[in-house]
Design a protein around this motif. Structure first.
Motif, short mmCIF file in Angstrom:
data_model
loop_
_atom_site.label_atom_id
_atom_site.label_comp_id
_atom_site.label_asym_id
_atom_site.label_seq_id
_atom_site.Cartn_x
_atom_site.Cartn_y
_atom_site.Cartn_z
N UNK A 10 0.84 -0.69 0.20
CA UNK A 10 -0.21 0.13 -0.31
C UNK A 10 1.28 1.61 0.34
N UNK A 11 0.46 1.86 -0.98
CA UNK A 11 1.10 3.70 -0.94
C UNK A 11 0.48 4.67 -0.31
N UNK A 12 0.98 5.50 0.55
CA UNK A 12 0.29 6.67 0.74
C UNK A 12 0.73 7.71 0.19
N UNK A 13 -0.13 8.63 -0.15
CA UNK A 13 -0.16 9.91 -0.74
C UNK A 13 -0.95 11.04 -0.39
N UNK A 14 0.18 12.12 -0.01
CA UNK A 14 -0.43 13.54 0.37
C UNK A 14 -0.13 14.68 -0.62
N UNK A 15 -0.54 15.82 -0.10
CA UNK A 15 -0.65 16.70 -0.22
C UNK A 15 -1.99 16.88 -1.71
N UNK A 16 -2.94 16.35 -2.08
CA UNK A 16 -3.37 15.84 -2.96
C UNK A 16 -4.44 17.75 -2.94
N UNK A 19 -8.06 17.50 -0.93
CA UNK A 19 -8.02 16.12 -0.68
C UNK A 19 -8.91 15.85 0.53
N UNK A 20 -8.60 16.92 2.19
CA UNK A 20 -8.63 17.23 3.18
C UNK A 20 -10.21 17.72 3.38
N UNK A 21 -10.60 18.81 2.47
CA UNK A 21 -12.30 18.90 3.39
C UNK A 21 -12.56 18.55 1.61
N UNK A 192 -9.28 -6.97 -3.40
CA UNK A 192 -9.94 -6.15 -4.51
C UNK A 192 -9.56 -6.72 -5.75
N UNK A 193 -11.09 -7.21 -6.25
CA UNK A 193 -11.23 -7.80 -7.79
C UNK A 193 -10.61 -6.70 -8.41
N UNK A 194 -10.71 -5.48 -8.44
CA UNK A 194 -10.66 -4.92 -9.07
C UNK A 194 -9.15 -3.90 -9.59
N UNK A 195 -8.20 -3.38 -10.28
CA UNK A 195 -7.14 -2.42 -10.47
C UNK A 195 -6.57 -1.99 -9.06
N UNK A 196 -7.38 -1.16 -8.89
CA UNK A 196 -6.82 -0.20 -7.59
C UNK A 196 -7.84 0.45 -7.04
N UNK A 197 -7.32 -0.04 -5.32
CA UNK A 197 -8.07 0.34 -4.67
C UNK A 197 -8.03 1.71 -3.69
N UNK A 198 -8.58 3.03 -3.70
CA UNK A 198 -8.41 3.93 -3.50
C UNK A 198 -8.73 4.57 -2.08
N UNK A 199 -8.31 4.87 -1.24
CA UNK A 199 -8.64 4.15 0.61
C UNK A 199 -8.36 5.84 1.20
N UNK A 200 -9.03 6.55 1.93
CA UNK A 200 -9.33 7.41 2.21
C UNK A 200 -9.05 7.73 3.97
N UNK A 237 -2.28 9.20 8.02
CA UNK A 237 -2.96 10.39 8.31
C UNK A 237 -3.70 11.13 7.84
N UNK A 238 -4.88 11.84 8.22
CA UNK A 238 -5.71 12.40 8.33
C UNK A 238 -5.76 13.75 6.98
N UNK A 239 -4.86 13.48 6.44
CA UNK A 239 -4.37 14.50 4.93
C UNK A 239 -3.74 13.34 4.02
N UNK A 240 -3.75 11.64 4.49
CA UNK A 240 -3.20 11.42 3.26
C UNK A 240 -3.92 9.98 2.59
N UNK A 241 -3.67 9.99 1.02
CA UNK A 241 -4.55 9.13 0.41
C UNK A 241 -3.50 7.29 0.60
N UNK A 242 -4.95 6.32 0.24
CA UNK A 242 -3.68 5.08 0.61
C UNK A 242 -4.84 4.50 -0.69
N UNK A 243 -3.40 4.13 -1.62
CA UNK A 243 -4.01 3.12 -2.26
C UNK A 243 -3.00 1.74 -2.02
#
Length: 272
Positions: A10-16, A19-21, A192-200, A237-243
């Protein structure tokens, strides 16, 4: 690398931007959605697609064929309300479900919040695809460059899932208080059966819907099995998306990246 041989899957991505709002705008509405009048919730159900669109509560089953009543799901496509052609929708209703939105007078900002947040997450996932393509090609030279990027950049088949967890009764709380590799009380271990799953990541609430500043439990959350078969808790973290990687990506890359086995105590996700 998060998805490589030594990664955790799993990768975490921030500064989107935004995103937070956008996350807070949507997740804060989950309590109101779950407490709509039963008639309105019934109208949001779509049994013809096996509840792949709209409201779903008690339809999924855990081990021993037990209906899961501890959580509810709301499924939607953030990209398009009516995907595919009429022929495709009639032939493959589970693959091309149409959106079912709550009444505007009941939840006036809900549809917009779903589409804004889901579209944002899909955009981030598509950008990540280029990096996965590069890595997959470096491991497997027969893998066509930009395959995943081109597949997901042009797809209408995007599924968002807003999850709401009901407060557990006292005895169930005791049973769910310790994570374990065979636990099925929330969302059991699976790929997960799909390609990618984004987690909030989650938003925590009191039973009355009051938002809490911090999670009331150090145990609830997302668990993954890393490439060394170790169970790890993932705290976004609250400001971080996981994939995470899904099985379709594992297949098309020839196993260059591997689907992420995971178990959820609490999560909200969007799948591509």
């Amino acid at each position: 690398m998060a998805f490589g041989k030594e990664g955790v899957g799993i990768i975490g991505i921030r500064n989107v931007p935004g995103f937070v709002d956008a996350k807070r705008n949507l997740l804060s509405l989950s309590h109101s959605l779950a407490h709509l009048p039963q008639k309105e919730l019934n109208d949001l159900e779509d049994p013809e697609t096996l509840w792949n669109s709209g409201w779903s509560h008690g339809k999924e089953k855990l081990k021993n064929d037990t209906p899961d009543i501890n959580k509810a799901s709301y499924y939607y496509n953030p990209i398009i309300d009516v995907p595919g052609t009429e022929e495709e929708r009639n032939k493959f209703p589970l693959s091309y479900p149409c959106n079912r939105w709550p009444k505007k007078e009941s939840l006036p900002t809900f549809e917009q919040a779903c589409k804004e947040f889901g579209s944002m997450m899909k955009t981030v996932a598509v950008e990540l695809c280029s990096h996965i393509d590069t890595y997959a090609h470096s491991v497997n030279k027969s893998y066509p460059p930009q395959s995943l990027y081109e597949t997901l950049a042009n797809t209408e088949k995007v599924k968002g899932r807003l999850l709401y967890y009901y407060p557990l009764p006292g005895e169930d709380q005791k049973e769910a208080s310790t994570p374990n590799a065979t636990d099925d009380s929330w969302i059991g271990w699976h790929n997960d059966s799909g390609f990618l799953t984004c987690l909030s990541g989650g938003l925590w609430m009191e039973p009355n819907g009051t938002i809490l500043p911090d999670p009331p439990s150090n145990i609830a959350g997302l668990y993954v099995v890393d490439r060394k078969d170790q169970v790890l808790q993932v705290k976004l973290p609250m400001d971080c998306m996981g994939i995470q990687i899904g099985e379709c990506t594992q297949i098309i890359t020839g196993g260059a990246v591997i689907a992420t086995p995971h178990c959820c105590e609490d999560s909200n996700k969007v799948e591509d």
